[in-house]
Design a protein around this motif. Structure first.
Motif, PDB file in Angstrom:
ATOM      1  N   ALA A  73       0.833  -1.207   0.000  1.00 39.15           N
ATOM      2  CA  ALA A  73       0.000   0.000   0.000  1.00 39.15           C
ATOM      3  C   ALA A  73       0.863   1.251   0.000  1.00 39.15           C
ATOM      4  O   ALA A  73       0.571   2.224  -0.709  1.00 39.15           O
ATOM      5  CB  ALA A  73      -0.927  -0.010   1.211  1.00 39.15           C
ATOM      6  N   ALA A  74       1.928   1.240   0.801  1.00 40.94           N
ATOM      7  CA  ALA A  74       2.823   2.400   0.851  1.00 40.94           C
ATOM      8  C   ALA A  74       3.508   2.622  -0.494  1.00 40.94           C
ATOM      9  O   ALA A  74       3.659   3.762  -0.950  1.00 40.94           O
ATOM     10  CB  ALA A  74       3.864   2.205   1.951  1.00 40.94           C
ATOM     11  N   LEU A  75       3.912   1.532  -1.153  1.00 44.07           N
ATOM     12  CA  LEU A  75       4.557   1.658  -2.456  1.00 44.07           C
ATOM     13  C   LEU A  75       3.577   2.204  -3.503  1.00 44.07           C
ATOM     14  O   LEU A  75       3.938   3.048  -4.331  1.00 44.07           O
ATOM     15  CB  LEU A  75       5.103   0.307  -2.909  1.00 44.07           C
ATOM     16  N   ALA A  76       2.346   1.733  -3.475  1.00 46.24           N
ATOM     17  CA  ALA A  76       1.345   2.250  -4.407  1.00 46.24           C
ATOM     18  C   ALA A  76       1.124   3.736  -4.181  1.00 46.24           C
ATOM     19  O   ALA A  76       1.004   4.511  -5.135  1.00 46.24           O
ATOM     20  CB  ALA A  76       0.029   1.490  -4.242  1.00 46.24           C
ATOM     21  N   GLU A  77       1.102   4.150  -2.917  1.00 47.72           N
ATOM     22  CA  GLU A  77       0.931   5.558  -2.595  1.00 47.72           C
ATOM     23  C   GLU A  77       2.117   6.375  -3.106  1.00 47.72           C
ATOM     24  O   GLU A  77       1.967   7.486  -3.607  1.00 47.72           O
ATOM     25  CB  GLU A  77       0.780   5.739  -1.090  1.00 47.72           C
ATOM     26  N   LEU A  78       3.316   5.798  -2.992  1.00 50.31           N
ATOM     27  CA  LEU A  78       4.522   6.467  -3.479  1.00 50.31           C
ATOM     28  C   LEU A  78       4.497   6.604  -4.993  1.00 50.31           C
ATOM     29  O   LEU A  78       4.807   7.668  -5.544  1.00 50.31           O
ATOM     30  CB  LEU A  78       5.761   5.678  -3.034  1.00 50.31           C
ATOM     31  N   TRP A  79       4.127   5.532  -5.681  1.00 46.24           N
ATOM     32  CA  TRP A  79       4.181   5.511  -7.144  1.00 46.24           C
ATOM     33  C   TRP A  79       3.021   6.261  -7.799  1.00 46.24           C
ATOM     34  O   TRP A  79       3.199   6.914  -8.834  1.00 46.24           O
ATOM     35  CB  TRP A  79       4.181   4.063  -7.649  1.00 46.24           C
TER      36      TRP A  79
ATOM     37  N   ALA B 165      -5.287   0.512  -2.188  1.00 47.45           N
ATOM     38  CA  ALA B 165      -3.848   0.751  -2.308  1.00 47.45           C
ATOM     39  C   ALA B 165      -3.033  -0.529  -2.297  1.00 47.45           C
ATOM     40  O   ALA B 165      -2.113  -0.700  -3.097  1.00 47.45           O
ATOM     41  CB  ALA B 165      -3.395   1.687  -1.190  1.00 47.45           C
ATOM     42  N   ALA B 166      -3.331  -1.449  -1.381  1.00 44.94           N
ATOM     43  CA  ALA B 166      -2.494  -2.645  -1.242  1.00 44.94           C
ATOM     44  C   ALA B 166      -2.545  -3.529  -2.480  1.00 44.94           C
ATOM     45  O   ALA B 166      -1.507  -3.989  -2.975  1.00 44.94           O
ATOM     46  CB  ALA B 166      -2.915  -3.434  -0.006  1.00 44.94           C
ATOM     47  N   VAL B 167      -3.739  -3.789  -2.990  1.00 41.25           N
ATOM     48  CA  VAL B 167      -3.839  -4.670  -4.160  1.00 41.25           C
ATOM     49  C   VAL B 167      -3.238  -3.993  -5.388  1.00 41.25           C
ATOM     50  O   VAL B 167      -2.631  -4.655  -6.244  1.00 41.25           O
ATOM     51  CB  VAL B 167      -5.307  -5.090  -4.402  1.00 41.25           C
ATOM     52  N   ARG B 168      -3.366  -2.667  -5.471  1.00 40.69           N
ATOM     53  CA  ARG B 168      -2.747  -1.959  -6.594  1.00 40.69           C
ATOM     54  C   ARG B 168      -1.225  -2.003  -6.467  1.00 40.69           C
ATOM     55  O   ARG B 168      -0.513  -2.160  -7.458  1.00 40.69           O
ATOM     56  CB  ARG B 168      -3.234  -0.518  -6.648  1.00 40.69           C
ATOM     57  N   GLY B 169      -0.717  -1.872  -5.252  1.00 40.41           N
ATOM     58  CA  GLY B 169       0.718  -1.980  -5.049  1.00 40.41           C
ATOM     59  C   GLY B 169       1.246  -3.344  -5.428  1.00 40.41           C
ATOM     60  O   GLY B 169       2.336  -3.473  -6.002  1.00 40.41           O
ATOM     61  N   ALA B 170       0.479  -4.399  -5.113  1.00 39.56           N
ATOM     62  CA  ALA B 170       0.884  -5.754  -5.481  1.00 39.56           C
ATOM     63  C   ALA B 170       0.972  -5.901  -6.994  1.00 39.56           C
ATOM     64  O   ALA B 170       1.916  -6.499  -7.530  1.00 39.56           O
ATOM     65  CB  ALA B 170      -0.105  -6.767  -4.901  1.00 39.56           C
ATOM     66  N   ALA B 171      -0.020  -5.350  -7.697  1.00 38.90           N
ATOM     67  CA  ALA B 171      -0.011  -5.425  -9.161  1.00 38.90           C
ATOM     68  C   ALA B 171       1.110  -4.587  -9.759  1.00 38.90           C
ATOM     69  O   ALA B 171       1.822  -5.017 -10.678  1.00 38.90           O
ATOM     70  CB  ALA B 171      -1.371  -4.969  -9.705  1.00 38.90           C
ATOM     71  N   CYS B 172       1.279  -3.378  -9.226  1.00 33.62           N
ATOM     72  CA  CYS B 172       2.309  -2.477  -9.769  1.00 33.62           C
ATOM     73  C   CYS B 172       3.714  -2.994  -9.494  1.00 33.62           C
ATOM     74  O   CYS B 172       4.646  -2.688 -10.243  1.00 33.62           O
ATOM     75  CB  CYS B 172       2.141  -1.081  -9.180  1.00 33.62           C
ATOM     76  N   SER B 173       3.893  -3.778  -8.431  1.00 27.61           N
ATOM     77  CA  SER B 173       5.223  -4.329  -8.155  1.00 27.61           C
ATOM     78  C   SER B 173       5.664  -5.268  -9.282  1.00 27.61           C
ATOM     79  O   SER B 173       6.854  -5.356  -9.595  1.00 27.61           O
ATOM     80  CB  SER B 173       5.224  -5.068  -6.818  1.00 27.61           C
ATOM     81  N   VAL B 174       4.709  -5.947  -9.886  1.00 28.20           N
ATOM     82  CA  VAL B 174       5.016  -6.822 -11.027  1.00 28.20           C
ATOM     83  C   VAL B 174       5.495  -5.993 -12.207  1.00 28.20           C
ATOM     84  O   VAL B 174       6.518  -6.287 -12.835  1.00 28.20           O
ATOM     85  CB  VAL B 174       3.771  -7.647 -11.428  1.00 28.20           C
ATOM     86  N   VAL B 175       4.757  -4.928 -12.504  1.00 29.32           N
ATOM     87  CA  VAL B 175       5.117  -4.039 -13.614  1.00 29.32           C
ATOM     88  C   VAL B 175       6.476  -3.398 -13.370  1.00 29.32           C
ATOM     89  O   VAL B 175       7.309  -3.307 -14.281  1.00 29.32           O
ATOM     90  CB  VAL B 175       4.025  -2.967 -13.803  1.00 29.32           C
ATOM     91  N   ARG B 176       6.715  -2.948 -12.133  1.00 30.98           N
ATOM     92  CA  ARG B 176       8.003  -2.335 -11.805  1.00 30.98           C
ATOM     93  C   ARG B 176       9.143  -3.323 -12.011  1.00 30.98           C
ATOM     94  O   ARG B 176      10.244  -2.949 -12.429  1.00 30.98           O
ATOM     95  CB  ARG B 176       7.981  -1.844 -10.363  1.00 30.98           C
TER      96      ARG B 176
END
Length: 391
Positions: free
Chosen positions: A190-196, A357-368
């Motif tokens: 969630a924190a990473l999604a908020e950052l990105w 936020a958390a589920v979006r962060g999980a998905a975006c971590s794959v893209v990153r």
């Protein structure tokens, strides 16, 4: 030099692909000539890398670039909307969620299913939900480049060491589900999604209040996880040592005193929607419940702020929805307990991404991960040495 070896062809190719793709992500709509100037690579190398990126559906060509002056206009390149997508799964205590994002981090599809996951059948439920998510991606014609899974617990090297609100200890999710994916703490995702994709703050603590309370700490635009990856467990800070027992085995933990269940109990509400309706109508019981939670939350967050010198608090999850009523009593508690607040007030803002936020962060971590190492994806689509020529 002792201990160093020349970079091999694959290493150079990997570096060049990541460099070019990173420049495209940072400056969409840039021509190959512009990428050459931005990366310092020769035009021939950039052209070869871009060709491979296009062949692997990581990059797409667009219209001629817009510029004034003489000379031939180059064709712009941007991240491909048809490229590999990140699939995020969040296992909450009382819900499951999935989210599909493209290479830019934009959400293409998301779904939430509410159910009590404190049951041995949760693994079958998650497996079925994951299959449904993959079928949805297939139906939309969106290729899945990987899966990230967010869980409410301590994670070490993919192993869920402890998730007390789910009753898990030393759970290997990949083994249980027969899948390969990245597993991490939901508060960190969630924190990473908020950052990105959120408030754009460089330093903050993101705290989300569901049945449990999790926090992700970002310092200088990087996630702070602690030595063993267990940092940010704010939910188990003791805020009332003589308080009621927590699921972790201790007493008076923050999540026991200010978590969603406790707020609902004090307010006499069945759901968060009911609670918000009561707050909007001026219910004394609802306002008292949120104010009490804000006091306990202020005690816990003041510890983090005093220790880490974090200048901002981002309220996520249920707290984001309660922010209009939570903010003022929380700020008052922080001002009382944080000495530096006298000249440097702590900012308190709602999450821009809310409960997703958390589920979006999980998905975006794959893209990153794909953007950071496109060669891993490239070699499965167009294994070629031609980008090595022209360097």
């Amino acid at each position: 030099m002792i201990g160093t070896r020349p970079a091999g062809q694959h290493t150079v190719r990997q570096h060049n692909a990541a460099l070019v793709l990173g420049a495209i992500a940072d400056g969409p709509g840039t021509s190959r000539a512009g990428l050459s100037a931005a990366t310092g690579l020769t035009k021939a190398t950039v052209s070869s890398v871009v060709d491979r990126l296009i062949a692997a559906d990581l990059v797409a060509e667009g219209e001629p670039e817009r510029r004034v002056g003489p000379g031939r206009r180059g064709t712009v390149v941007s991240l491909s909307p048809a490229g590999p997508h990140g699939l995020g799964i969040e296992i909450g205590v009382d819900y499951l969620a999935f989210c599909l994002v493209d290479l830019t981090g934009a959400v293409r599809f998301e779904e939430v299913r509410y159910a009590d996951n404190r049951t041995p059948r949760v693994f079958q439920r998650v497996s079925a939900f994951l299959r449904k998510a993959r079928k949805q991606a297939e139906a939309l014609g969106l290729p899945v480049g990987g899966v990230g899974v967010a869980v409410p617990g301590l994670v070490e090297s993919g192993l869920v060491r402890l998730a007390p609100n789910l009753g898990w200890r030393d759970v290997d999710l990949a083994d249980r589900l027969g899948e390969t994916f990245t597993v991490a703490n939901e508060a960190n995702f969630a924190a990473l999604a908020e950052l990105w994709h959120g408030t754009a703050l460089p330093d903050f603590v993101h705290v989300s209040g569901e049945i449990g309370i999790g926090a992700g700490i970002v310092l200088d635009r990087a996630l702070f996880e602690g030595v063993r990856g267990a940092g940010g467990e704010i939910g188990h800070l003791p805020v009332a040592p003589d308080g009621p027992p927590c699921s972790c085995g201790a007493n008076g933990c923050l999540e026991r005193m200010a978590g969603q269940d406790e707020i609902l109990r004090l307010a006499g509400a069945e759901t968060v929607d009911d609670l918000i309706s009561a707050l909007e109508s001026g219910s004394d019981a609802a306002l008292a419940a949120v104010t009490t939670a804000a006091g306990h939350l202020g005690i816990g967050l003041s510890t983090v702020v005093n220790l880490m010198d974090v200048p901002a608090v981002v309220l996520g999850g249920t707290y984001a929805r309660l922010e209009p009523w939570l903010r003022e009593p929380l700020l008052a508690e922080l001002e009382r307990r944080v000495p530096s607040a006298a000249w440097s007030p702590v900012r308190v803002v709602p999450s821009a991404l809310g409960t997703g936020a958390a589920v979006r962060g999980a998905a975006c971590s794959v893209v990153r991960g794909i953007l950071a190492d496109p060669e891993h994806h490239l070699t499965t689509h167009w294994p070629s040495d031609q980008d090595a020529r022209g360097r």
